[in-house]
Design a protein around this motif. Structure first.
Motif, PDB file in Angstrom:
ATOM      1  N   GLN A  22      57.732  12.668 -20.965  1.00  0.00           N
ATOM      2  CA  GLN A  22      56.523  12.423 -20.201  1.00  0.00           C
ATOM      3  C   GLN A  22      55.686  13.694 -20.118  1.00  0.00           C
ATOM      4  N   GLU A  23      54.409  13.496 -19.819  1.00  0.00           N
ATOM      5  CA  GLU A  23      53.471  14.621 -19.699  1.00  0.00           C
ATOM      6  C   GLU A  23      53.964  15.671 -18.709  1.00  0.00           C
ATOM      7  N   GLU A  24      54.492  15.220 -17.587  1.00  0.00           N
ATOM      8  CA  GLU A  24      54.969  16.155 -16.564  1.00  0.00           C
ATOM      9  C   GLU A  24      56.078  17.049 -17.117  1.00  0.00           C
ATOM     10  N   GLN A  25      56.982  16.475 -17.886  1.00  0.00           N
ATOM     11  CA  GLN A  25      58.058  17.272 -18.482  1.00  0.00           C
ATOM     12  C   GLN A  25      57.515  18.269 -19.492  1.00  0.00           C
ATOM     13  N   ARG A  26      56.532  17.855 -20.282  1.00  0.00           N
ATOM     14  CA  ARG A  26      55.947  18.780 -21.275  1.00  0.00           C
ATOM     15  C   ARG A  26      55.302  19.958 -20.576  1.00  0.00           C
ATOM     16  N   SER A  27      54.556  19.678 -19.509  1.00  0.00           N
ATOM     17  CA  SER A  27      53.890  20.741 -18.771  1.00  0.00           C
ATOM     18  C   SER A  27      54.901  21.684 -18.139  1.00  0.00           C
ATOM     19  N   ALA A  28      55.932  21.110 -17.530  1.00  0.00           N
ATOM     20  CA  ALA A  28      56.970  21.938 -16.915  1.00  0.00           C
ATOM     21  C   ALA A  28      57.667  22.784 -17.965  1.00  0.00           C
ATOM     22  N   ALA A  29      57.980  22.190 -19.098  1.00  0.00           N
ATOM     23  CA  ALA A  29      58.673  22.924 -20.160  1.00  0.00           C
ATOM     24  C   ALA A  29      57.819  24.080 -20.672  1.00  0.00           C
ATOM     25  N   ALA A  30      56.537  23.848 -20.858  1.00  0.00           N
ATOM     26  CA  ALA A  30      55.651  24.916 -21.345  1.00  0.00           C
ATOM     27  C   ALA A  30      55.579  26.055 -20.339  1.00  0.00           C
ATOM     28  N   LEU A  31      55.440  25.713 -19.076  1.00  0.00           N
ATOM     29  CA  LEU A  31      55.332  26.731 -18.035  1.00  0.00           C
ATOM     30  C   LEU A  31      56.638  27.515 -17.903  1.00  0.00           C
ATOM     31  N   LEU A  32      57.746  26.810 -17.873  1.00  0.00           N
ATOM     32  CA  LEU A  32      59.037  27.484 -17.747  1.00  0.00           C
ATOM     33  C   LEU A  32      59.342  28.329 -18.982  1.00  0.00           C
ATOM     34  N   PHE A  34      57.166  29.789 -20.899  1.00  0.00           N
ATOM     35  CA  PHE A  34      56.330  30.991 -20.846  1.00  0.00           C
ATOM     36  C   PHE A  34      56.943  32.024 -19.904  1.00  0.00           C
ATOM     37  N   LEU A  35      57.383  31.587 -18.727  1.00  0.00           N
ATOM     38  CA  LEU A  35      58.025  32.512 -17.792  1.00  0.00           C
ATOM     39  C   LEU A  35      59.314  33.079 -18.374  1.00  0.00           C
ATOM     40  N   ASP A  36      60.046  32.257 -19.087  1.00  0.00           N
ATOM     41  CA  ASP A  36      61.285  32.716 -19.714  1.00  0.00           C
ATOM     42  C   ASP A  36      60.995  33.806 -20.737  1.00  0.00           C
ATOM     43  N   HIS A  37      59.935  33.614 -21.499  1.00  0.00           N
ATOM     44  CA  HIS A  37      59.578  34.569 -22.560  1.00  0.00           C
ATOM     45  C   HIS A  37      58.903  35.826 -21.996  1.00  0.00           C
ATOM     46  N   ALA A  38      57.945  35.639 -21.092  1.00  0.00           N
ATOM     47  CA  ALA A  38      57.117  36.752 -20.620  1.00  0.00           C
ATOM     48  C   ALA A  38      57.684  37.437 -19.379  1.00  0.00           C
ATOM     49  N   GLY A  44      47.513  33.874 -12.296  1.00  0.00           N
ATOM     50  CA  GLY A  44      46.409  34.052 -13.244  1.00  0.00           C
ATOM     51  C   GLY A  44      46.890  34.428 -14.633  1.00  0.00           C
ATOM     52  N   GLN A  45      47.902  35.276 -14.705  1.00  0.00           N
ATOM     53  CA  GLN A  45      48.464  35.657 -16.003  1.00  0.00           C
ATOM     54  C   GLN A  45      49.110  34.452 -16.671  1.00  0.00           C
ATOM     55  N   LEU A  46      49.793  33.664 -15.874  1.00  0.00           N
ATOM     56  CA  LEU A  46      50.452  32.464 -16.379  1.00  0.00           C
ATOM     57  C   LEU A  46      49.420  31.484 -16.925  1.00  0.00           C
ATOM     58  N   ALA A  47      48.363  31.261 -16.171  1.00  0.00           N
ATOM     59  CA  ALA A  47      47.299  30.354 -16.612  1.00  0.00           C
ATOM     60  C   ALA A  47      46.669  30.850 -17.905  1.00  0.00           C
ATOM     61  N   SER A  85      58.682  33.554 -11.077  1.00  0.00           N
ATOM     62  CA  SER A  85      59.755  33.733 -12.052  1.00  0.00           C
ATOM     63  C   SER A  85      60.674  32.516 -12.018  1.00  0.00           C
ATOM     64  N   LEU A  86      61.512  32.409 -13.026  1.00  0.00           N
ATOM     65  CA  LEU A  86      62.457  31.304 -13.104  1.00  0.00           C
ATOM     66  C   LEU A  86      63.612  31.518 -12.124  1.00  0.00           C
ATOM     67  N   THR A  87      64.089  30.435 -11.556  1.00  0.00           N
ATOM     68  CA  THR A  87      65.338  30.466 -10.807  1.00  0.00           C
ATOM     69  C   THR A  87      66.474  30.181 -11.788  1.00  0.00           C
ATOM     70  N   ASP A  88      67.705  30.313 -11.326  1.00  0.00           N
ATOM     71  CA  ASP A  88      68.834  29.948 -12.181  1.00  0.00           C
ATOM     72  C   ASP A  88      68.755  28.470 -12.564  1.00  0.00           C
ATOM     73  N   GLU A  89      68.298  27.635 -11.628  1.00  0.00           N
ATOM     74  CA  GLU A  89      68.139  26.212 -11.924  1.00  0.00           C
ATOM     75  C   GLU A  89      67.057  25.984 -12.976  1.00  0.00           C
ATOM     76  N   GLY A  90      66.001  26.794 -12.911  1.00  0.00           N
ATOM     77  CA  GLY A  90      64.940  26.714 -13.917  1.00  0.00           C
ATOM     78  C   GLY A  90      65.443  27.090 -15.297  1.00  0.00           C
ATOM     79  N   VAL A  91      66.269  28.120 -15.360  1.00  0.00           N
ATOM     80  CA  VAL A  91      66.860  28.529 -16.637  1.00  0.00           C
ATOM     81  C   VAL A  91      67.735  27.406 -17.187  1.00  0.00           C
ATOM     82  N   ASP A  92      68.546  26.795 -16.318  1.00  0.00           N
ATOM     83  CA  ASP A  92      69.411  25.688 -16.751  1.00  0.00           C
ATOM     84  C   ASP A  92      68.600  24.487 -17.221  1.00  0.00           C
ATOM     85  N   TRP A  93      67.526  24.141 -16.473  1.00  0.00           N
ATOM     86  CA  TRP A  93      66.678  23.010 -16.858  1.00  0.00           C
ATOM     87  C   TRP A  93      66.057  23.260 -18.228  1.00  0.00           C
TER      88      TRP A  93
END
Length: 143
Positions: A22-32, A34-38, A44-47, A85-93
């Motif tokens: 779903q769109e929501e998952q794609r958006s969450a995945a892209a955002l997470l 980016f945080l994982d990489h950067a 503002g930097q994230l946007a 930043s990502l939480t441990d749960e965010g990293v797992d997701w």
């Protein structure tokens, strides 16, 4: 023309991939991702990194913080701003999401030879490098 064919093929691949989530998952995945990489970022930097309006990212972040996938802390350099930043749960997701995506791609490439898959990867990386070089030459963006 080859460029037109490539554009249409890329669009078709993206459209077909959208059927998996779903769109929501794609958006969450892209955002997470980016945080994982950067690493830790201001909103503002994230946007800017996602090439999305800050109001859109702000709404996404609220949900991800609520779900425990992203954490926010005050920016020590500017108390008015926050750092995300990502939480441990965010990293797992994100890991689980990437594993599912990898399994889908492996299934799609099931009838491909290893040489064909390696050639595709090499050519896509070359195209990515050339597109990045061209985009930075044409429109350098200061963030």
């Amino acid at each position: 023309m080859t460029a037109s064919g490539l554009i249409e093929a890329f669009r078709a691949i993206v459209r077909a991939g959208r059927g998996f989530k779903q769109e929501e998952q794609r958006s969450a995945a892209a955002l997470l991702a980016f945080l994982d990489h950067a690493g830790e970022q201001r909103l503002g930097q994230l946007a800017c990194g996602l090439a999305v309006d800050p109001s859109v990212v702000s709404r996404q972040v609220v949900g991800l913080v609520r779900d425990g996938l992203v954490k926010r802390r005050p920016d020590p350099e500017d108390g008015r701003a926050g750092l995300l930043s990502l939480t441990d749960e965010g990293v797992d997701w994100l890991r689980g999401h990437r594993d599912k995506e990898a399994q889908r791609l492996l299934a799609a490439l099931d009838r491909w030879s290893e040489d064909d898959a390696a050639t595709l990867l090499s050519l896509l990386r070359r195209l990515e490098d050339d597109v990045r070089a061209l985009s930075t030459q044409e429109s350098p963006r200061a963030h």
